[in-house]
Structures are given as structure tokens and as C-alpha cells.
Motif scaffolding. Sequence first.
Motif, PDB file in Angstrom:
ATOM      1  N   GLY A 189       1.412 -14.155   6.250  1.00  0.00           N
ATOM      2  CA  GLY A 189       1.650 -13.355   5.052  1.00  0.00           C
ATOM      3  C   GLY A 189       0.455 -12.521   4.655  1.00  0.00           C
ATOM      4  N   VAL A 190      -0.540 -12.425   5.535  1.00  0.00           N
ATOM      5  CA  VAL A 190      -1.788 -11.715   5.239  1.00  0.00           C
ATOM      6  C   VAL A 190      -1.674 -10.252   5.665  1.00  0.00           C
ATOM      7  N   TYR A 191      -2.275  -9.367   4.887  1.00  0.00           N
ATOM      8  CA  TYR A 191      -2.306  -7.941   5.207  1.00  0.00           C
ATOM      9  C   TYR A 191      -3.709  -7.390   4.965  1.00  0.00           C
ATOM     10  N   ARG A 192      -3.960  -6.209   5.523  1.00  0.00           N
ATOM     11  CA  ARG A 192      -5.237  -5.520   5.318  1.00  0.00           C
ATOM     12  C   ARG A 192      -5.005  -4.019   5.472  1.00  0.00           C
ATOM     13  N   ILE A 193      -5.347  -3.260   4.428  1.00  0.00           N
ATOM     14  CA  ILE A 193      -5.230  -1.802   4.451  1.00  0.00           C
ATOM     15  C   ILE A 193      -6.634  -1.227   4.393  1.00  0.00           C
ATOM     16  N   GLU A 194      -7.000  -0.420   5.367  1.00  0.00           N
ATOM     17  CA  GLU A 194      -8.366   0.103   5.448  1.00  0.00           C
ATOM     18  C   GLU A 194      -8.359   1.627   5.487  1.00  0.00           C
ATOM     19  N   GLY A 195      -9.565   2.201   5.352  1.00  0.00           N
ATOM     20  CA  GLY A 195      -9.717   3.652   5.414  1.00  0.00           C
ATOM     21  C   GLY A 195      -9.214   4.384   4.189  1.00  0.00           C
ATOM     22  N   LEU A 196      -9.275   3.747   3.008  1.00  0.00           N
ATOM     23  CA  LEU A 196      -8.745   4.349   1.786  1.00  0.00           C
ATOM     24  C   LEU A 196      -9.819   5.148   1.050  1.00  0.00           C
ATOM     25  N   PRO A 197      -9.502   6.349   0.587  1.00  0.00           N
ATOM     26  CA  PRO A 197     -10.448   7.087  -0.254  1.00  0.00           C
ATOM     27  C   PRO A 197     -10.581   6.423  -1.622  1.00  0.00           C
ATOM     28  N   ALA A 198     -11.670   6.723  -2.314  1.00  0.00           N
ATOM     29  CA  ALA A 198     -11.896   6.123  -3.627  1.00  0.00           C
ATOM     30  C   ALA A 198     -10.774   6.500  -4.588  1.00  0.00           C
ATOM     31  N   GLY A 199     -10.416   5.554  -5.452  1.00  0.00           N
ATOM     32  CA  GLY A 199      -9.371   5.817  -6.422  1.00  0.00           C
ATOM     33  C   GLY A 199      -8.805   4.558  -7.021  1.00  0.00           C
ATOM     34  N   GLN A 200      -7.816   4.742  -7.888  1.00  0.00           N
ATOM     35  CA  GLN A 200      -7.119   3.638  -8.536  1.00  0.00           C
ATOM     36  C   GLN A 200      -5.755   3.483  -7.869  1.00  0.00           C
ATOM     37  N   TYR A 201      -5.440   2.262  -7.447  1.00  0.00           N
ATOM     38  CA  TYR A 201      -4.225   2.028  -6.682  1.00  0.00           C
ATOM     39  C   TYR A 201      -3.373   0.926  -7.306  1.00  0.00           C
ATOM     40  N   VAL A 202      -2.074   1.018  -7.031  1.00  0.00           N
ATOM     41  CA  VAL A 202      -1.130  -0.063  -7.295  1.00  0.00           C
ATOM     42  C   VAL A 202      -0.462  -0.373  -5.963  1.00  0.00           C
ATOM     43  N   ILE A 203      -0.366  -1.651  -5.642  1.00  0.00           N
ATOM     44  CA  ILE A 203       0.192  -2.038  -4.360  1.00  0.00           C
ATOM     45  C   ILE A 203       1.442  -2.883  -4.558  1.00  0.00           C
ATOM     46  N   GLY A 204       2.489  -2.547  -3.792  1.00  0.00           N
ATOM     47  CA  GLY A 204       3.744  -3.268  -3.872  1.00  0.00           C
ATOM     48  C   GLY A 204       4.202  -3.699  -2.493  1.00  0.00           C
ATOM     49  N   ALA A 205       5.271  -4.465  -2.444  1.00  0.00           N
ATOM     50  CA  ALA A 205       5.750  -4.987  -1.166  1.00  0.00           C
ATOM     51  C   ALA A 205       7.269  -4.932  -1.092  1.00  0.00           C
ATOM     52  N   VAL A 206       7.752  -4.691   0.123  1.00  0.00           N
ATOM     53  CA  VAL A 206       9.174  -4.722   0.424  1.00  0.00           C
ATOM     54  C   VAL A 206       9.429  -5.948   1.289  1.00  0.00           C
ATOM     55  N   GLU A 207      10.336  -6.806   0.847  1.00  0.00           N
ATOM     56  CA  GLU A 207      10.619  -8.027   1.591  1.00  0.00           C
ATOM     57  C   GLU A 207      11.245  -7.701   2.945  1.00  0.00           C
ATOM     58  N   ASN A 208      10.956  -8.547   3.938  1.00  0.00           N
ATOM     59  CA  ASN A 208      11.517  -8.364   5.266  1.00  0.00           C
ATOM     60  C   ASN A 208      13.041  -8.488   5.213  1.00  0.00           C
ATOM     61  N   HIS A 209      13.727  -7.413   5.646  1.00  0.00           N
ATOM     62  CA  HIS A 209      15.192  -7.427   5.642  1.00  0.00           C
ATOM     63  C   HIS A 209      15.751  -7.315   7.054  1.00  0.00           C
ATOM     64  N   THR A 210      15.001  -7.769   8.039  1.00  0.00           N
ATOM     65  CA  THR A 210      15.471  -7.738   9.416  1.00  0.00           C
ATOM     66  C   THR A 210      16.454  -8.875   9.638  1.00  0.00           C
ATOM     67  N   GLU A 211      17.669  -8.529  10.050  1.00  0.00           N
ATOM     68  CA  GLU A 211      18.686  -9.530  10.314  1.00  0.00           C
ATOM     69  C   GLU A 211      19.046  -9.521  11.794  1.00  0.00           C
ATOM     70  N   ALA A 212      19.852 -10.451  12.194  1.00  0.00           N
ATOM     71  CA  ALA A 212      20.183 -10.587  13.608  1.00  0.00           C
ATOM     72  C   ALA A 212      20.918  -9.367  14.149  1.00  0.00           C
ATOM     73  N   ASP A 213      21.752  -8.742  13.318  1.00  0.00           N
ATOM     74  CA  ASP A 213      22.583  -7.653  13.824  1.00  0.00           C
ATOM     75  C   ASP A 213      22.227  -6.293  13.276  1.00  0.00           C
ATOM     76  N   LYS A 214      21.236  -6.214  12.402  1.00  0.00           N
ATOM     77  CA  LYS A 214      20.873  -4.908  11.859  1.00  0.00           C
ATOM     78  C   LYS A 214      19.417  -4.920  11.389  1.00  0.00           C
ATOM     79  N   VAL A 215      18.829  -3.741  11.407  1.00  0.00           N
ATOM     80  CA  VAL A 215      17.460  -3.570  10.931  1.00  0.00           C
ATOM     81  C   VAL A 215      17.456  -2.435   9.918  1.00  0.00           C
TER      82      VAL A 215
END
Length: 319
Positions: A189-215
Motif C-alpha cells: 500500500g506504499v507509494y512515492r511521487i517524486e520530481g514535484l515542483p514547489a507548491g501546495q498539494y492535495v493528494i487523493g486516491a482511487v481504489e483498485n477496481h480491477t475485476e476478473a472480467d473487466k478493468v
Amino acid sequence: MIMIHSFRNSLLLLCCCVGLLILPPATVCAQDEAPTDKPGRSVVRGRVILADTEQPLRRANVRLRREFNRDFLKRALTGKRGEFSFQGVPAGTYYIEVEMPGIISLRNGVSFTDLGYTADDASLTLVTVDGTNDVKTEVRAVRGGVISGRISYVDDEPATHAHLVLYRQKGQTFELFFLDHPIFTDDRGVYRIEGLPAGQYVIGAVENHTEADKVFPHDGGLVTAFHPAAANVSAATVISVQPGSEARDVNIKFVAEPRRLSGSLKWKQHNAAIKGALVYLRRIGDPQVGVDLGRFVNAVTPPRVATDDSMAFRNLYFL
């Protein structure tokens, strides 16, 4: 003809008819005149160094470009002293792009407007050659900031392959910040985002919705959790990013269980079903998510040949 139906609760649908063309938007261009096919004998030599330490940047990808939304003209890999060279360059003005993990990329600074997109070119390294002379230059690469953390569920189980979505503050609002490539969490469940310019950020996440028969497409997912456990952007904690620094433990927790929304999509004129359409859902008040940078650049790049009609089909795909 474009028809836009805006539902009161935030569903936006874009439909278009065959033959629609989008006017070319503003583009980052190193020079105004059209590229020439005349062979060149100029040589562009230089070295890449880090702007903060002035140490050479070794094994970095360096590209020579004329336009932002065109293929690069030449590329090279820097040596142990950060040196590089481009041989056989035609006459013209170009900019040099450096790509390496942790380095701020020009493509990470793209901002979208109503008619197209622009990029901040204040830090671009420009070179001009006449087709026969040699030019020597120095490129100062800027080390970006980093955001890292972990995404989990209420029971602290890791949210694996969750897609990270980033927003950057511009004025009083937050706008979608485009990354070079999608960022997903690993098996912990670990992530890392690099190479970002200076600024104020908000970070969100989309849950994994990969299913057996569709992506489900990663650019069509609904952001359901923001740092640390907020349900929308306004309740999220803002993260400050500085060049060369890392904001650690920016964790996100999925609190609410996902629900399913279903319905049908029909043409307004004759009530016939619309088949094969993409439908995006966006929470009221949240920044809009629904444009993939690579797809956008392909869609707005005019064809090289005037008789090429592939742009119409790219526009259809983009919309």
C-alpha cells in the motif's frame, strides 16, 4: 456539433459527430517557422548539472525538442561528467529536455486552458544553430520534491494498486496536476511521487477496481479518499512541497465502502440508447478529473501533412 448535457448532481457528458475538428491550441514551440527537412551539420554539446549542488547528472536522458507536443528530434544519455552531444542538427532554435527520476520535468508543469494548454518555459534551456556551427551549453536540472506515504483501509489492511491523484493549488482553488505516468501503490500500500515542483498539494486516491472480467480505466476512477481520511478536497490536509525535500507519511485511509451507481444513457433527440460511451462521475465541488495528458497531447497535435485526416479520429477518441 458538440452537445453538452450537465446533470445537476455533477455528471458531465461530451458527445460529438464525425468530422469534428478541434482548433490547435497554444503549444510550447522553440521557434515560429515550420521545421525544415534540410539536413543539418550542427553539433550541440553540453553537460547537465544539478542546480542546487552543481554536481554532474550521470546517466540522464536528454532530448532535443522543437515543440512540446511533437516527437523529439534527437536524444542522448549523459556520461559520468554529465556530458552529452547531438550530431547533425538542422538550423533552428530548440530546447533541451532532461528526464531522470527526481528531476522536475517540463511535462509536469502543464496547465490546461479553455482552448488548449500552456507550459511555463521560463526555465527552458534554448539553443540556436544555423545548420553548420557548433554550440556548447549547460543545462541546470532542478531536483523536485517528493510526497510518500501509505494507503490503507479502516482495518489497516494495505490498499494495493490504488491510483494516486494529485491536485496543486493555483490561486484560491486546486487544479488537477498531471504526472508523467500514473502512480500506484505496491503490495504494502506504499507509494512515492517524486520530481514535484514547489507548491501546495492535495493528494487523493482511487481504489483498485480491477475485476476478473473487466478493468476500469485509471483516468475514469472516482477519487473517494483524500489525505488523511477526508471524503472531499475541502476537508483534506494540504501538503507543502519544497524542491529537494520529502513530505513523508502522507497517508490516506479509505473509510467509506464503495457503492454502485447504474443507469442508461440516451440521445436527447430520439431517445435511442448510446452504446460504447465512457461515463465519468465527479463529486460536486471536487476538481474535475477526466483528461489523460498523453491522450490530450495526441488529440491536439495537428497532423504533419495537410491531407492527413487522422486528427478527426483522434478528436473523437479524446472527446
